[in-house]
Design a protein around this motif. Structure first.
Motif, PDB file in Angstrom:
ATOM      1  N   ASN A  49       0.906  -1.072  -0.064  1.00 18.78           N
ATOM      2  CA  ASN A  49      -0.003   0.049  -0.048  1.00 18.78           C
ATOM      3  C   ASN A  49       0.819   1.167  -0.016  1.00 18.78           C
ATOM      4  OD1 ASN A  49       0.844   0.341   2.610  1.00 18.78           O
ATOM      5  ND2 ASN A  49      -0.826   0.326   3.729  1.00 18.78           N
ATOM      6  N   ASP A  50       0.256   2.367   0.066  1.00 19.24           N
ATOM      7  CA  ASP A  50       0.997   3.633   0.287  1.00 19.24           C
ATOM      8  C   ASP A  50       0.849   4.238   1.598  1.00 19.24           C
ATOM      9  OD1 ASP A  50      -1.275   5.253  -0.045  1.00 19.24           O
ATOM     10  OD2 ASP A  50      -0.563   6.045  -1.874  1.00 19.24           O
ATOM     11  N   ASP A  51      -0.257   3.770   2.402  1.00 20.26           N
ATOM     12  CA  ASP A  51      -0.596   4.407   3.726  1.00 20.26           C
ATOM     13  C   ASP A  51       0.297   3.833   4.954  1.00 20.26           C
ATOM     14  OD1 ASP A  51      -2.772   6.036   2.776  1.00 20.26           O
ATOM     15  OD2 ASP A  51      -4.140   4.307   2.709  1.00 20.26           O
ATOM     16  N   GLY A  52       1.106   2.860   4.746  1.00 19.48           N
ATOM     17  CA  GLY A  52       2.015   2.516   5.867  1.00 19.48           C
ATOM     18  C   GLY A  52       1.527   1.199   6.201  1.00 19.48           C
ATOM     19  N   ILE A  53       2.455   0.283   6.901  1.00 19.49           N
ATOM     20  CA  ILE A  53       2.309  -0.862   7.389  1.00 19.49           C
ATOM     21  C   ILE A  53       1.294  -0.996   8.282  1.00 19.49           C
ATOM     22  CG2 ILE A  53       4.076  -0.478   9.145  1.00 19.49           C
ATOM     23  CD1 ILE A  53       3.631  -3.760   6.926  1.00 19.49           C
ATOM     24  N   ASN A  54       0.869   0.037   9.009  1.00 21.95           N
ATOM     25  CA  ASN A  54      -0.197  -0.067  10.077  1.00 21.95           C
ATOM     26  C   ASN A  54      -1.518   0.348   9.614  1.00 21.95           C
ATOM     27  OD1 ASN A  54       1.668  -0.948  12.273  1.00 21.95           O
ATOM     28  ND2 ASN A  54       2.598   0.874  12.270  1.00 21.95           N
ATOM     29  N   ALA A  55      -1.612   0.766   8.607  1.00 24.79           N
ATOM     30  CA  ALA A  55      -3.057   1.371   8.079  1.00 24.79           C
ATOM     31  C   ALA A  55      -4.129   0.220   8.114  1.00 24.79           C
ATOM     32  CB  ALA A  55      -2.652   2.005   6.546  1.00 24.79           C
ATOM     33  N   PRO A  56      -5.220   0.857   8.311  1.00 29.24           N
ATOM     34  CA  PRO A  56      -6.405   0.059   8.363  1.00 29.24           C
ATOM     35  C   PRO A  56      -6.915  -0.539   7.036  1.00 29.24           C
ATOM     36  CG  PRO A  56      -6.931   2.323   8.729  1.00 29.24           C
ATOM     37  CD  PRO A  56      -5.692   2.128   8.916  1.00 29.24           C
ATOM     38  N   GLY A  57      -6.424   0.015   6.021  1.00 27.23           N
ATOM     39  CA  GLY A  57      -6.690  -0.498   4.514  1.00 27.23           C
ATOM     40  C   GLY A  57      -5.763  -1.717   4.201  1.00 27.23           C
ATOM     41  N   LEU A  58      -4.888  -1.692   4.852  1.00 26.26           N
ATOM     42  CA  LEU A  58      -3.966  -2.953   4.781  1.00 26.26           C
ATOM     43  C   LEU A  58      -4.518  -4.268   5.173  1.00 26.26           C
ATOM     44  CD1 LEU A  58      -1.088  -3.748   3.257  1.00 26.26           C
ATOM     45  CD2 LEU A  58      -0.221  -3.483   5.542  1.00 26.26           C
ATOM     46  N   LYS A  59      -5.121  -4.013   6.121  1.00 30.31           N
ATOM     47  CA  LYS A  59      -5.891  -5.162   6.925  1.00 30.31           C
ATOM     48  C   LYS A  59      -7.051  -5.723   6.107  1.00 30.31           C
ATOM     49  CE  LYS A  59      -4.865  -4.136  11.760  1.00 30.31           C
ATOM     50  NZ  LYS A  59      -3.792  -2.786  11.350  1.00 30.31           N
ATOM     51  N   VAL A  60      -7.634  -4.685   5.607  1.00 36.93           N
ATOM     52  CA  VAL A  60      -8.855  -5.011   4.478  1.00 36.93           C
ATOM     53  C   VAL A  60      -8.205  -5.796   3.391  1.00 36.93           C
ATOM     54  CG1 VAL A  60     -10.494  -3.909   3.105  1.00 36.93           C
ATOM     55  CG2 VAL A  60      -9.956  -2.954   5.460  1.00 36.93           C
ATOM     56  N   ILE A  61      -7.071  -5.192   2.673  1.00 35.72           N
ATOM     57  CA  ILE A  61      -6.773  -6.059   1.647  1.00 35.72           C
ATOM     58  C   ILE A  61      -6.219  -7.319   1.826  1.00 35.72           C
ATOM     59  CG2 ILE A  61      -4.419  -5.240   1.173  1.00 35.72           C
ATOM     60  CD1 ILE A  61      -5.138  -4.292  -1.656  1.00 35.72           C
ATOM     61  N   HIS A  62      -5.389  -7.472   2.991  1.00 35.15           N
ATOM     62  CA  HIS A  62      -5.041  -8.693   3.513  1.00 35.15           C
ATOM     63  C   HIS A  62      -6.269  -9.659   3.748  1.00 35.15           C
ATOM     64  CE1 HIS A  62      -3.282 -11.924   6.085  1.00 35.15           C
ATOM     65  NE2 HIS A  62      -2.129 -11.491   5.811  1.00 35.15           N
ATOM     66  N   ALA A  63      -7.375  -9.151   4.015  1.00 32.38           N
ATOM     67  CA  ALA A  63      -8.578 -10.182   4.053  1.00 32.38           C
ATOM     68  C   ALA A  63      -8.878 -10.451   2.849  1.00 32.38           C
ATOM     69  CB  ALA A  63      -9.664  -9.482   4.979  1.00 32.38           C
ATOM     70  N   ILE A  64      -8.995  -9.413   1.922  1.00 32.70           N
ATOM     71  CA  ILE A  64      -9.390  -9.724   0.597  1.00 32.70           C
ATOM     72  C   ILE A  64      -8.576 -10.846  -0.273  1.00 32.70           C
ATOM     73  CG2 ILE A  64      -9.526  -8.909  -1.953  1.00 32.70           C
ATOM     74  CD1 ILE A  64     -10.288  -6.305  -0.628  1.00 32.70           C
ATOM     75  N   ALA A  65      -7.091 -10.642   0.069  1.00 32.18           N
ATOM     76  CA  ALA A  65      -6.062 -11.734  -0.685  1.00 32.18           C
ATOM     77  C   ALA A  65      -6.391 -12.970  -0.092  1.00 32.18           C
ATOM     78  CB  ALA A  65      -4.824 -11.051  -0.190  1.00 32.18           C
ATOM     79  N   THR A  66      -6.516 -12.852   1.317  1.00 30.18           N
ATOM     80  CA  THR A  66      -6.857 -14.346   1.938  1.00 30.18           C
ATOM     81  C   THR A  66      -7.964 -14.954   1.407  1.00 30.18           C
ATOM     82  OG1 THR A  66      -5.701 -13.487   4.049  1.00 30.18           O
ATOM     83  CG2 THR A  66      -6.777 -15.567   4.272  1.00 30.18           C
ATOM     84  N   ASP A  67      -8.903 -14.418   1.344  1.00 29.22           N
ATOM     85  CA  ASP A  67     -10.127 -14.777   0.537  1.00 29.22           C
ATOM     86  C   ASP A  67      -9.800 -15.531  -0.702  1.00 29.22           C
ATOM     87  OD1 ASP A  67     -12.635 -15.558  -0.304  1.00 29.22           O
ATOM     88  OD2 ASP A  67     -13.612 -13.587   0.359  1.00 29.22           O
ATOM     89  N   VAL A  68      -9.022 -14.516  -1.452  1.00 29.00           N
ATOM     90  CA  VAL A  68      -8.986 -14.920  -2.993  1.00 29.00           C
ATOM     91  C   VAL A  68      -7.879 -16.109  -3.146  1.00 29.00           C
ATOM     92  CG1 VAL A  68      -7.773 -14.138  -5.311  1.00 29.00           C
ATOM     93  CG2 VAL A  68      -9.516 -12.668  -3.728  1.00 29.00           C
ATOM     94  N   ALA A  69      -6.797 -16.075  -2.068  1.00 35.45           N
ATOM     95  CA  ALA A  69      -5.769 -17.078  -2.197  1.00 35.45           C
ATOM     96  C   ALA A  69      -6.316 -18.345  -1.991  1.00 35.45           C
ATOM     97  CB  ALA A  69      -4.600 -16.615  -1.330  1.00 35.45           C
TER      98      ALA A  69
END
Length: 264
Positions: A7-27
């Motif tokens: 991301n560009d908001d940083g390692i602690n950004a809430p949006g990174l947790k959202v995309i991690h959940a998306i990626a986990t679902d897709v993977a």
């Protein structure tokens, strides 16, 4: 499936947790999700890379790394240092705020997907538009959280990544923006062009602090403004997810003939 997220908001950004959940679902249960994200916020750095100085990287947890660099640096670190083999997909986001219209040009979220495309990896940038209809929700990322995985799967299952999608060697990547509404109010998905808001771009605002030296703050323009018919910001504000196919080729192909004639 193996997915690299950044991301560009940083390692602690809430949006990174959202995309991690998306990626986990897709993977899927047998897949892997790897994270390499900036140690600090790097919004607005576009496709910047740390070409003139080194990038420190630290492991934060299993398959999770923070890099003192831009999003494009994080992609390079993930592909060439962190992962033992290339991922099947790079997902960048979910950005806090839209990357529609002219914001696309400045976005580090987009910069990461550009670098992945240049490296031959399928990539999708994902951003969450903010507005009065979702900013006050318990989860302002609700629309992206609930619709993101299905959209990623739909793009992966399509045939838009190969063949004609490579023009002059430049592969396609995708810019996805989720509308500023609650998840239940998302009307659907529109495939549209990048637009430009009439106000356009950024400006500066000068401040004079106690030390007497002038400092400039970068100042943005209103975001909840349409960007023209059949373009990203316009459909986002109408409640639709926008999907915009893009390439790194910046050539104005429609002008080549005219310029050639003028130059003889």
């Amino acid at each position: 499936m193996r997915i690299l997220i950044t991301n560009d908001d940083g390692i602690n950004a809430p949006g990174l947790k959202v995309i991690h959940a998306i990626a986990t679902d897709v993977a899927g249960p047998d897949g892997e999700v790897w994270t390499v994200a900036p140690a600090f916020e790097k919004s607005g750095v576009a496709h910047c890379i740390n070409y003139a100085h080194p990038t420190m990287i630290a492991q934060m947890g299993p398959r999770e790394f923070a890099a003192e660099g831009a999003p494009a640096d994080c992609v390079l670190a993930g592909l060439h240092e962190v992962m033992d083999s290339p991922p099947d997909l790079v997902l960048s986001g979910v950005n806090k705020g839209n990357n529609s219209a002219e914001n696309t040009v400045y976005s580090g979220t987009i910069g990461a997907t550009m670098e992945a495309a240049l490296q031959g990896i399928k990539s999708i940038a994902m951003s969450q538009y903010f507005g009065p209809d979702n900013a006050g929700l318990d989860n302002p990322f609700e629309a992206s959280a609930n619709h993101g995985a299905d959209l990623v799967r739909a793009l992966l299952q399509s045939d838009v990544w190969g063949g004609g999608s490579h023009i002059h060697g430049y592969a396609t990547f995708f810019n996805v923006n989720f509308p500023p509404v609650a998840s239940a109010d998302v009307k659907g998905t529109r495939v549209v062009a990048q637009g430009r808001r009439p106000s356009g771009g950024f400006g500066v605002e000068a401040h004079l602090p106690p030390n007497g030296r002038k400092y400039l703050w970068i100042k943005g323009n209103p975001q909840n403004v349409a960007s023209g018919d059949n373009t990203d910001a316009t459909v986002n504000l109408d409640g639709y997810i926008s999907v915009t196919p893009m390439r790194c080729d910046l050539t104005a192909h429609d002008l080549i003939g005219d310029v050639e004639r003028h130059l003889g």
